[in-house]
Design an enzyme around this catalytic site. Structure first.
Site, PDB file in Angstrom:
ATOM      1  CD  GLN A 204      -5.688   0.583  -6.069  1.00 24.18           C
ATOM      2  OE1 GLN A 204      -6.491   0.160  -5.240  1.00 24.18           O
ATOM      3  NE2 GLN A 204      -4.445   0.882  -5.751  1.00 24.18           N
ATOM      4  CG  ASP A 236       1.305  -3.360  -3.972  1.00 28.81           C
ATOM      5  OD1 ASP A 236       1.330  -3.163  -2.753  1.00 28.81           O
ATOM      6  OD2 ASP A 236       0.298  -3.172  -4.678  1.00 28.81           O
ATOM      7  CD  GLU A 278       1.737  -5.768   0.328  1.00 31.45           C
ATOM      8  OE1 GLU A 278       1.093  -5.309   1.279  1.00 31.45           O
ATOM      9  OE2 GLU A 278       1.243  -5.883  -0.802  1.00 31.45           O
ATOM     10  CG  ASP A 346      -0.168  -0.469   3.724  1.00 30.80           C
ATOM     11  OD1 ASP A 346      -0.637   0.548   3.172  1.00 30.80           O
ATOM     12  OD2 ASP A 346       0.272  -1.441   3.094  1.00 30.80           O
TER      13      ASP A 346
HETATM   14  C1  GLC Z   1      -0.384  -2.963  -0.772  1.00 29.63           C
HETATM   15  C2  GLC Z   1       0.125  -1.620  -0.312  1.00 29.63           C
HETATM   16  C3  GLC Z   1      -1.039  -0.747   0.062  1.00 29.63           C
HETATM   17  C4  GLC Z   1      -1.961  -0.605  -1.124  1.00 29.63           C
HETATM   18  C5  GLC Z   1      -2.384  -1.971  -1.659  1.00 29.63           C
HETATM   19  C6  GLC Z   1      -3.075  -1.853  -2.980  1.00 29.63           C
HETATM   20  O1  GLC Z   1      -0.999  -3.663   0.240  1.00 29.63           O
HETATM   21  O2  GLC Z   1       1.023  -1.779   0.749  1.00 29.63           O
HETATM   22  O3  GLC Z   1      -0.611   0.513   0.510  1.00 29.63           O
HETATM   23  O4  GLC Z   1      -3.105   0.122  -0.757  1.00 29.63           O
HETATM   24  O5  GLC Z   1      -1.262  -2.810  -1.859  1.00 29.63           O
HETATM   25  O6  GLC Z   1      -2.157  -1.455  -3.972  1.00 29.63           O
END
Ligand code: GLC
Length: 557
Positions: A204, A236, A278, A346
């Site tokens: 990522q 996110d 988030e 999560d």
């Molecule tokens: C956020 C999401 C989690 C994901 C992370 C990276 O924390 O809730 O599930 O792995 O972002 O995208």
């Protein structure tokens, strides 16, 4: 100041005048888009009156058609907003948070029909039932399979190289902690003769917001989905957008400026489209993502969640009252909202960013009942809510009572409405597919509807008992806007196991009394003026006795 002027000002604060041409064409694009699409605004502060249900479309019921078929179930349960966990095209190595196309829904969710038809119809049906729809959008990073990264990795002079962070060594941004502690060893991954930066998994790559084109492209993606009629986005991993040497690369002032830019663009195109932050951070940091009412509309209250578990184990209201006191949870701007939750997709996160070492250990020691549930070497617990509660219906109902009656907009995680258990097989299956030992897959299994329907027809089953208690509370909650919008007044009972407060809005008042202990307790205060709305494990005849984990919600006559 108009929103467009605001965009120009903030843009200049971040990028100076070097990209003025891009800025002007971006502003013109926003104006054009608004004119062509003319999308009416959403109702103001709608997100303060809903109850959210979060789900993976495929794991919930196969695809969008399956979800549409279950809208009655969801309405009957009493939820009024769906948060769709990642639906956009992705190799699915981080359950879809590794997006490779921001305008395309994963084909498996569409049952071989055209995307527009399926999604538009789904949205329309949900809206007809009074259910709003928001979804997840990762704005900090993309999948390594995203075309931008596929290009960027080709060569140092590729036009997309600058969409990502590259370095000849892996020694840059060394003060940035490793978030997936125990799963990833570095924030850098070698690619050719350079390294690229990734805050989460090494598949990522983080986007580079120093390049304003990245912001423009991401805004276009939001605009696209706004034109389809979605009610909002879960932003996110928002704290990590801007990186700077010598900082933790979290909550950087320019991250806040970028968020303000997104918000201004969203407000310009369609006011009251929800931006939900988030940010796994201390409340003092999270409140900054509300800005002066000009960043996100809402943010998760991460620190409250583990304290609910601590309070239950300790049989004491103190951790909850303390966490929600002004000293820990500052006031938020008018119209903003905390989102609260017991569990989500999560782990039960115990990141040291917002839990003390002592609390982390206490909660981990008491709730990580199986070594398989461990996540990030003691910094989290991957387990379904019912399992954390030892499948004890009284505890489950009490915890729901707390979450649903405290200030904020509550989020129910799919399956937790009927006491869904950890799914060991799904976890093993996903380890094979993703190549990462991510225990969070334990809490992400599929729903077996045939089995569930059988259980929901049996009053003695756990599913039935959890479902009916929760559903009753959800329905009551939906009748009283004071739960989402009202004030809270804490009541001191001199009994540490009692968590008692009054919620009020204008002339309406609801009292909530909850017993966090496994012993009966009598409330000595007079309760002559009460009319009980709901409750569990209590006796009431002008005096209230709460048995183990009992609670009541009462309206004041
Ligand atoms: C956020 C999401 C989690 C994901 C992370 C990276 O924390 O809730 O599930 O792995 O972002 O995208």
């Amino acid at each position: 100041m108009s929103l467009l002027q605001k965009i120009e000002n903030i843009w200049t604060q971040i990028y100076g005048n070097e990209h003025d041409e891009m800025l002007h064409s971006f502003v013109a694009e926003l104006q054009n888009f608004k004119q062509t699409h003319a999308i009416g605004p959403l109702p103001q502060e709608w997100y303060r009156e809903v109850t959210v249900y979060s789900l993976y479309v495929d794991l919930f019921n196969h695809n969008f058609q399956g979800l549409e078929d279950k809208l009655d179930y969801l309405q009957e349960l009493g939820v009024s907003c769906l948060w769709l966990l990642p639906i956009l095209d992705s190799p699915g190595r981080d359950a879809g948070f590794d997006i490779k196309d921001y305008r395309k829904i994963r084909p498996d969710l569409l049952s071989h029909q055209p995307q527009d038809e399926v999604f538009d119809r789904f949205l329309q049906r949900a809206h007809e039932k009074g259910i709003r729809v928001i979804f997840d959008i990762a704005i900090n990073h993309v999948s390594e399979e995203h075309p931008w990264f596929a290009e960027a990795r080709k060569s140092k002079d590729n036009a997309y190289r600058n969409y990502f962070h590259w370095s000849p060594t892996d020694k840059k941004y060394e003060d940035a902690r490793i978030i997936f502690y125990g799963i990833e060893e570095s924030n850098w991954k070698k690619e050719g003769d350079e390294y690229f930066f990734h805050r989460f998994f090494d598949f990522q790559p983080d986007l580079n917001y120093e390049n304003p084109q990245v912001f423009v492209e991401m805004t276009r993606n939001l605009m696209y989905w706004m034109s389809k009629g979605v009610d909002g986005f879960r932003a996110d991993a928002i704290p990590y957008l801007w990186k700077e040497e010598g900082t933790a690369c979290e909550n950087h002032p320019n991250t806040h400026r970028i968020v303000k830019l997104f918000r201004a663009a969203v407000d310009f195109i369609r006011p009251n489209t929800l931006l939900l932050a988030e940010a796994c951070q201390q409340p003092v940091e999270v409140v900054k993502y509300f800005g002066d009412g000009d960043e996100c509309h809402a943010g998760y209250h991460f620190p409250l969640m583990p304290q609910l578990y601590k309070a239950l184990e300790l049989q004491s209201a103190e951790p909850i009252v303390h966490t929600l006191s002004q000293s820990i949870t500052p006031n938020i701007p008018e119209g903003s909202q905390w989102f609260t939750f017991l569990r989500c997709h999560d782990e039960l996160s115990l990141e040291l960013v917002y839990v003390t070492e002592e609390d982390r250990k206490y909660i981990h020691d008491h709730y990580c009942k199986n070594p398989e549930w461990n996540f990030r070497l003691g910094q989290g617990i991957s387990a379904r809510f019912a399992e954390l509660m030892d499948n004890n219906v009284d505890k489950i109902a009490l915890m729901y009572s707390i979450m649903l009656s405290l200030p904020g907009t509550p989020v129910v995680y799919y399956g937790d409405e009927f006491g869904k258990q950890n799914d060991h097989n799904f976890y093993k299956e996903q380890i094979q597919l993703t190549g990462k030992d991510d225990t969070r897959f334990l809490v992400r299994g599929r729903i077996d509807w045939e089995q569930l329907e059988k259980e929901l027809a049996q009053p003695e089953s756990l599913s039935y008992q959890v479902y009916h208690r929760l559903s009753r509370m959800l329905k009551i909650r939906s009748q009283y806007p004071l739960f989402g919008r009202g004030d809270i007044q804490w009541m001191n009972t001199q009994k540490k196991q009692l968590l008692m407060y009054q919620r009020s809005l204008e002339n309406e008042k609801i009292l909530v009394v909850q017993n966090l202990s496994n012993q009966s307790v009598v409330l000595e205060q007079s309760s002559a003026q009460w009319s009980i709305l709901t409750g569990h494990n209590y006796e009431f005849n002008n005096q209230l006795s709460l048995n183990a984990y009992g609670f009541v919600w009462a309206i004041l006559k």
